[in-house]
Write a protein that holds these residues in place. Structure first.
Motif, PDB file in Angstrom:
ATOM      1  N   THR A 217       9.773 -10.944  16.611  1.00 33.33           N
ATOM      2  CA  THR A 217       8.826 -10.669  15.609  1.00 33.33           C
ATOM      3  C   THR A 217       7.975  -9.268  15.665  1.00 33.33           C
ATOM      4  N   LEU A 218       7.839  -8.275  14.934  1.00 28.30           N
ATOM      5  CA  LEU A 218       6.863  -7.382  14.619  1.00 28.30           C
ATOM      6  C   LEU A 218       6.107  -7.738  13.469  1.00 28.30           C
ATOM      7  N   LEU A 219       4.677  -7.418  13.802  1.00 30.81           N
ATOM      8  CA  LEU A 219       3.875  -7.879  12.689  1.00 30.81           C
ATOM      9  C   LEU A 219       2.993  -6.819  12.680  1.00 30.81           C
ATOM     10  N   THR A 220       2.774  -6.209  11.475  1.00 36.45           N
ATOM     11  CA  THR A 220       1.979  -4.899  10.933  1.00 36.45           C
ATOM     12  C   THR A 220       1.149  -5.196   9.639  1.00 36.45           C
ATOM     13  N   PHE A 221       0.547  -4.034   9.426  1.00 38.87           N
ATOM     14  CA  PHE A 221      -0.593  -4.248   8.357  1.00 38.87           C
ATOM     15  C   PHE A 221      -0.397  -2.869   7.562  1.00 38.87           C
ATOM     16  N   GLY A 222      -0.620  -2.889   6.436  1.00 39.93           N
ATOM     17  CA  GLY A 222      -0.449  -1.565   5.370  1.00 39.93           C
ATOM     18  C   GLY A 222      -0.870  -1.827   3.995  1.00 39.93           C
ATOM     19  N   GLY A 223      -0.951  -0.596   3.249  1.00 35.25           N
ATOM     20  CA  GLY A 223      -1.230  -0.782   1.831  1.00 35.25           C
ATOM     21  C   GLY A 223       0.068  -0.472   0.732  1.00 35.25           C
ATOM     22  N   ALA A 224       0.041  -0.589  -0.301  1.00 30.16           N
ATOM     23  CA  ALA A 224       1.167  -0.721  -1.280  1.00 30.16           C
ATOM     24  C   ALA A 224       2.215   0.332  -1.112  1.00 30.16           C
ATOM     25  N   PHE A 225       1.732   1.742  -0.544  1.00 29.09           N
ATOM     26  CA  PHE A 225       2.907   2.793  -0.636  1.00 29.09           C
ATOM     27  C   PHE A 225       2.961   3.252   1.070  1.00 29.09           C
TER      28      PHE A 225
ATOM     29  N   ASP B  88      -4.242  -8.596  -3.070  1.00 27.19           N
ATOM     30  CA  ASP B  88      -3.494  -9.910  -3.313  1.00 27.19           C
ATOM     31  C   ASP B  88      -2.928  -9.700  -4.752  1.00 27.19           C
ATOM     32  N   GLU B  89      -3.419  -8.762  -5.321  1.00 26.55           N
ATOM     33  CA  GLU B  89      -3.089  -8.682  -6.743  1.00 26.55           C
ATOM     34  C   GLU B  89      -1.593  -8.082  -6.711  1.00 26.55           C
ATOM     35  N   LEU B  90      -1.062  -7.572  -5.571  1.00 22.84           N
ATOM     36  CA  LEU B  90       0.471  -7.298  -5.369  1.00 22.84           C
ATOM     37  C   LEU B  90       1.356  -8.462  -5.186  1.00 22.84           C
ATOM     38  N   THR B  91       0.948  -9.554  -5.123  1.00 24.92           N
ATOM     39  CA  THR B  91       1.760 -10.779  -4.562  1.00 24.92           C
ATOM     40  C   THR B  91       3.119 -10.789  -5.543  1.00 24.92           C
TER      41      THR B  91
ATOM     42  N   SER C  92      -6.718 -10.090   0.326  1.00 19.14           N
ATOM     43  CA  SER C  92      -7.690  -9.235  -0.476  1.00 19.14           C
ATOM     44  C   SER C  92      -8.155  -8.093   0.446  1.00 19.14           C
ATOM     45  N   ARG C  93      -8.754  -7.147  -0.310  1.00 21.34           N
ATOM     46  CA  ARG C  93      -9.154  -5.999   0.389  1.00 21.34           C
ATOM     47  C   ARG C  93     -10.366  -6.409   1.142  1.00 21.34           C
ATOM     48  N   GLN C  94     -11.238  -7.290   0.822  1.00 20.58           N
ATOM     49  CA  GLN C  94     -12.224  -7.755   1.651  1.00 20.58           C
ATOM     50  C   GLN C  94     -11.822  -8.604   3.099  1.00 20.58           C
ATOM     51  N   GLN C  95     -10.854  -9.411   2.851  1.00 17.72           N
ATOM     52  CA  GLN C  95     -10.018  -9.983   4.064  1.00 17.72           C
ATOM     53  C   GLN C  95      -9.442  -8.840   4.835  1.00 17.72           C
TER      54      GLN C  95
END
Ligand code: PLP
Length: 308
Positions: free
Chosen positions: A61-69, A94-97, A120-123
């Motif tokens: 499994t690969l796990l990573t992080f990123g924004g909407a685009f 989290d509004e993208l859920t 959330s952005r804060q998290q």
């Protein structure tokens, strides 16, 4: 897998632009954007040694992080599908859920099999805290973690392969900068007589420090006037430039990174920054997958869009 990565080659394409020709400057684009249809540009380079390491560690499994685009999210999802890894994307906002279907990048990643966790952005700002990472292990089991934007030592090693022997006759190598991993690889592999110019896609002075930590030479400089107001900020002038560049060269640029870089290069040529006769190599790092989503946003605001 090694073979898959090694089999890809890239073309250097000379472009004929009036401003450059008038000053006898040769401008060549390294078409990293055509390396792979889905794992595009520098994200392909950044993933290479990480995926090889993940296989060696028998990670599934690969796990990573990123924004909407995020180009990195799209590339990781596609590479996971290609090489049989499960992929998990920790997504900022989290509004993208319940908006995955409306977002071309996220729907693409989902179709490749990526599983999302929206925060959330804060998290998101605290995503590398040991507590949060422990929580992710609890939730998803063991995984190979790729940092945001994919930048780590193995990513830089991959980006050192962008330049080849035939690039040694360029005076200047230009590249867009996000986290700085790609430019670090270029700095490490550029020759002493070459200068590497970075065009940050975001505001802020912190990048200079980050890059000096990542790179081993001093033959580089950042051109910090071409972020157009910050990361992801786009205006009519930039869109017009991208459309005009496409019309003149038939090369499509993205509005987050490569469009801003080429705008900067041509502006610097115009202002006499480069010497007559200089040979410039501009690396097209890809990122074209983002255009669909960004055009959608522009359209909703009634603004001109990028013509593909
Ligand atoms: C991610 C990305 C960059 C920035 O690369 P860094 O290694 O994070 O500096 C530049 N161009 C494109 C098209 C990208 O997707």
């Amino acid at each position: 897998m090694q073979q898959f990565f090694n089999s890809k080659s890239v073309l250097n394409q000379s472009v004929q632009i009036e401003i450059a020709q008038a000053k006898e400057i040769s401008l060549v684009i390294k078409r990293e954007d055509v390396l792979h249809p889905e794992v595009s540009g520098n994200k392909f380079r950044k993933l290479k040694y990480n995926l090889i390491a993940a296989k060696e560690q028998r990670a599934d499994t690969l796990l990573t992080f990123g924004g909407a685009f995020s180009n990195h999210i799209a590339a990781t999802a596609a590479a996971g599908k290609e090489f049989g890894f499960n992929t998990i994307g920790i997504i900022r906002g989290d509004e993208l859920t319940d908006k995955v279907a409306e977002n071309p990048t996220l729907s693409f990643a989902q179709q490749c099999g990526m599983q999302f966790k929206f925060i959330s952005r804060q998290q998101y700002r605290k995503k590398m805290n040991p507590d949060f990472l422990a929580q992710l292990k609890n939730e998803f089991g063991n995984f190979y973690m790729l940092p945001e934007g994919g930048t780590n030592d193995l990513a830089i090693k991959g980006c050192e392969e962008i330049l080849t022997e035939e690039d040694e006759n360029f005076d200047c190598i230009c590249v867009a900068v996000g986290t700085g991993g790609t430019i670090a690889g270029l700095i490490n592999s550029a020759k002493k007589h070459q200068k590497v110019l970075g065009f940050p896609a975001l505001k802020g002075d912190f990048l200079r420090n980050e890059i000096s930590l990542l790179a081993s030479n001093k033959n580089w400089q950042l051109m910090t006037n071409y972020h157009f107001g910050g990361y992801g900020k786009i205006n009519d002038k930039l869109i017009t430039f991208i459309n005009q560049f496409k019309e003149e060269t038939n090369i499509l640029l993205d509005p987050i990174y490569t469009g801003k870089m080429l705008f900067g290069i041509l502006d610097l040529i115009n202002k006499g920054y480069f010497k007559r006769g200089n040979k410039i190599l501009a690396v097209h790092t890809g990122g074209l997958q983002g255009i669909l989503g960004i055009n959608k946003k522009l359209q909703q605001k009634g603004l001109p869009i990028i013509i593909e």
